[in-house]
Design a protein around this motif. Structure first.
Motif, PDB file in Angstrom:
ATOM      1  N   UNK A  62       0.849  -1.093   0.196  1.00 45.43           N
ATOM      2  CA  UNK A  62       0.069  -0.030   0.044  1.00 45.43           C
ATOM      3  C   UNK A  62       1.001   1.428   0.038  1.00 45.43           C
ATOM      4  N   UNK A  63       0.683   2.184  -0.941  1.00 42.07           N
ATOM      5  CA  UNK A  63       1.324   3.294  -1.039  1.00 42.07           C
ATOM      6  C   UNK A  63       0.494   4.511  -0.491  1.00 42.07           C
ATOM      7  N   UNK A  64       1.146   5.262   0.507  1.00 41.05           N
ATOM      8  CA  UNK A  64       0.186   6.490   0.901  1.00 41.05           C
ATOM      9  C   UNK A  64       0.380   7.720  -0.135  1.00 41.05           C
ATOM     10  N   UNK A  65      -0.903   8.341  -0.108  1.00 41.87           N
ATOM     11  CA  UNK A  65      -1.039   9.191  -1.069  1.00 41.87           C
ATOM     12  C   UNK A  65      -1.454  10.630  -0.159  1.00 41.87           C
ATOM     13  N   UNK A  66      -0.550  11.686  -0.149  1.00 47.05           N
ATOM     14  CA  UNK A  66      -1.151  13.142   0.211  1.00 47.05           C
ATOM     15  C   UNK A  66      -1.426  13.723  -0.796  1.00 47.05           C
ATOM     16  N   UNK A  67      -2.932  14.223  -0.626  1.00 45.21           N
ATOM     17  CA  UNK A  67      -3.732  14.773  -1.471  1.00 45.21           C
ATOM     18  C   UNK A  67      -4.097  16.234  -0.910  1.00 45.21           C
ATOM     19  N   UNK A  68      -3.622  17.371  -1.845  1.00 40.06           N
ATOM     20  CA  UNK A  68      -3.947  18.709  -1.378  1.00 40.06           C
ATOM     21  C   UNK A  68      -5.047  19.277  -2.347  1.00 40.06           C
ATOM     22  N   UNK A 104      -5.149   7.138   0.788  1.00 35.66           N
ATOM     23  CA  UNK A 104      -5.387   8.565   0.462  1.00 35.66           C
ATOM     24  C   UNK A 104      -5.577   9.186   1.761  1.00 35.66           C
ATOM     25  N   UNK A 105      -4.963  10.327   1.797  1.00 31.84           N
ATOM     26  CA  UNK A 105      -5.039  11.134   2.753  1.00 31.84           C
ATOM     27  C   UNK A 105      -5.260  12.660   2.372  1.00 31.84           C
ATOM     28  N   UNK A 106      -6.384  12.914   2.614  1.00 30.38           N
ATOM     29  CA  UNK A 106      -6.583  14.198   2.074  1.00 30.38           C
ATOM     30  C   UNK A 106      -5.967  15.398   3.055  1.00 30.38           C
ATOM     31  N   UNK A 107      -5.546  16.375   2.538  1.00 29.26           N
ATOM     32  CA  UNK A 107      -4.835  17.671   3.333  1.00 29.26           C
ATOM     33  C   UNK A 107      -5.891  18.579   3.567  1.00 29.26           C
TER      34      UNK A 107
END
Lengths: 295, 295
Positions: A62-68, A104-107
């Protein structure tokens, strides 16, 4: 093979309007690749686009995504109220994505109560500027379709102001009734005078824009029509943001040509500026969040 | 049969942007019929559209057409320089139309040298107002996608000013990024306050528009967003046209709802207004030219 040798450690993603851009970051912090896609207009299309763009760098982990920049409303995410640090110190929440290979981590963006305002994306660039320049105290301007001015002090965004003057530029030059009248990239004389005229008489901007059009229709030489158009719109922007830049040094973050226009216009008012590269600021800002999602 | 009993004496035509409208006038001056067509964007498409729209009223005789609002450039027609009467006392030139059943006379528009400005269509409505009210001396405002203010004295247009604030309204409410934020026809409170705010601080309009959008995105009640949007844009219009309306009585010619907004905003500044019907003014204005083309 390629995948095994250069796995993605995390992904920096940003939605700007409906344009999604990705930077895939490797184990040493290097940028493995970039990708982008337009017309992303919902949370479902966003998750699908993220997967499509990232797919060639994904393995089994699993790859984390920082989503701005994504509207917080899509996931009922709360915006953070200023004054506050541009990015949260903790509490990033993971989306329940449909594909297990992405986390996915929304900022969260920022909100201001009075005047009512919001910021969804520029907070990462402000955080990046602070990461690159930790002692910074002053004003950051982020020109674009929406231009934001932010007062930054002691590591926090104290207040900010957003205007639509960049969008106005797009509307005027895109309208079939007017677009023929402006050589969009004209760099002739007239920019400085137009900035000064609108700064001193901002209420006349709607008539000045028509007058520029009339000059073109009447066949008067208007090689600098594009430069004057920019000057009028930028003059109105500066007039409305005067409390932000007056007596300050201003950091500009954004498209190089646009920042150059702002720098010239501000220099006319005796204001010094420095330009930071937008993508570098975004990545630097999102990077400060990585410790929260990778251990 | 029908044709023989009600032949057209002349045709009043107007191009407004790319929309062509016709009023077919009978032997007693009565309006026999009306027709309109969109997307008329060249002299060739204009002549074809005129013929198509008029055809059912045409017999074997040639019918004169007074055509207002078409770009003079299409036929290298000179615009007339103010100060001058809104319409020429003589010298209308007939186009060499492809079909002998129509004799097309384009009505020349007006130009102003300083500030550079032009008017192509509104001059017929001003002439109509003067025909209906010959002693008029003062200010005429013609709201629309382009709003024009004209100083009229002794039967002449002395000076005028055009702005694009009506177009701005269309751009804001038509842009996918913003249109969801404004209930276009909202008539709630806030209009008056918005007008006053922009009149006193016109330079802030680009930030106020974004703030309205932010309120909607953040879910704050914004039933009056459309009314405030109108107020902000109209406030900027009035701020830029202050030399025209200050201390004057103003005649408004245009769409009834739009003129109503202008009347309310001007009343807040202590300015009295009267509204004239646009189509009636156009017809009255063009009618004054009929003796030049029919004997």
């Amino acid at each position: 093979m390629g995948k095994a040798e250069s796995p993605a450690r995390w992904i920096a993603a940003e939605l700007n309007g409906s344009a999604l851009t990705l930077q895939v970051i490797g184990l040493q912090g290097e940028v493995l690749g970039e990708a982008s896609e337009r017309h992303v207009v919902s949370s479902a299309s966003l998750e699908a686009a993220l997967l499509r763009l990232a797919e060639s760098w994904l393995g089994t982990a699993t790859v984390p995504v920082l989503l701005a920049g994504a509207p917080g409303q899509w996931w009922e995410q709360e915006l953070r109220a200023v004054p506050c640090t541009p990015l949260p110190a903790s509490g990033l929440a993971r989306l329940t994505a449909s594909d297990p290979r992405l986390a996915i981590y929304p900022v969260p963006g920022l909100r201001q109560a009075r005047p009512v305002d919001l910021m969804q994306g520029d907070e990462t660039r402000i955080a990046g500027a602070l990461a690159l320049w930790p002692q910074f105290d002053g004003v950051i301007c982020l020109p674009g379709a929406e231009t934001r001015w932010a007062h930054v002090s002691a590591g926090e965004v104290v207040s900010f102001q957003t205007s639509i003057s960049g969008a106005l530029m797009g509307w005027v030059t895109g309208d079939p009734a007017y677009r023929g009248s402006f050589a969009r990239h004209a760099e002739g004389d007239g920019f400085e005078i137009a900035v000064s005229e609108t700064l001193s008489r901002p209420e006349r901007v709607a008539a000045r824009l028509y007058s520029l059009h009339a000059e073109a229709v009447l066949g008067a030489p208007s090689a600098a029509a594009g430069a004057r158009l920019k000057g009028y719109i930028l003059g109105m922007e500066l007039a409305g943001a005067r409390p932000y830049w007056l007596g300050q040094e201003v950091v500009l973050i954004g498209d190089a040509a646009l920042c150059g226009d702002y720098a010239r216009a501000l220099a006319l008012q005796g204001v010094q500026t420095r330009v930071l590269e937008a993508k570098a600021c975004s990545l630097a800002g999102l990077s400060t969040l990585v410790p929260q999602i990778l251990r």
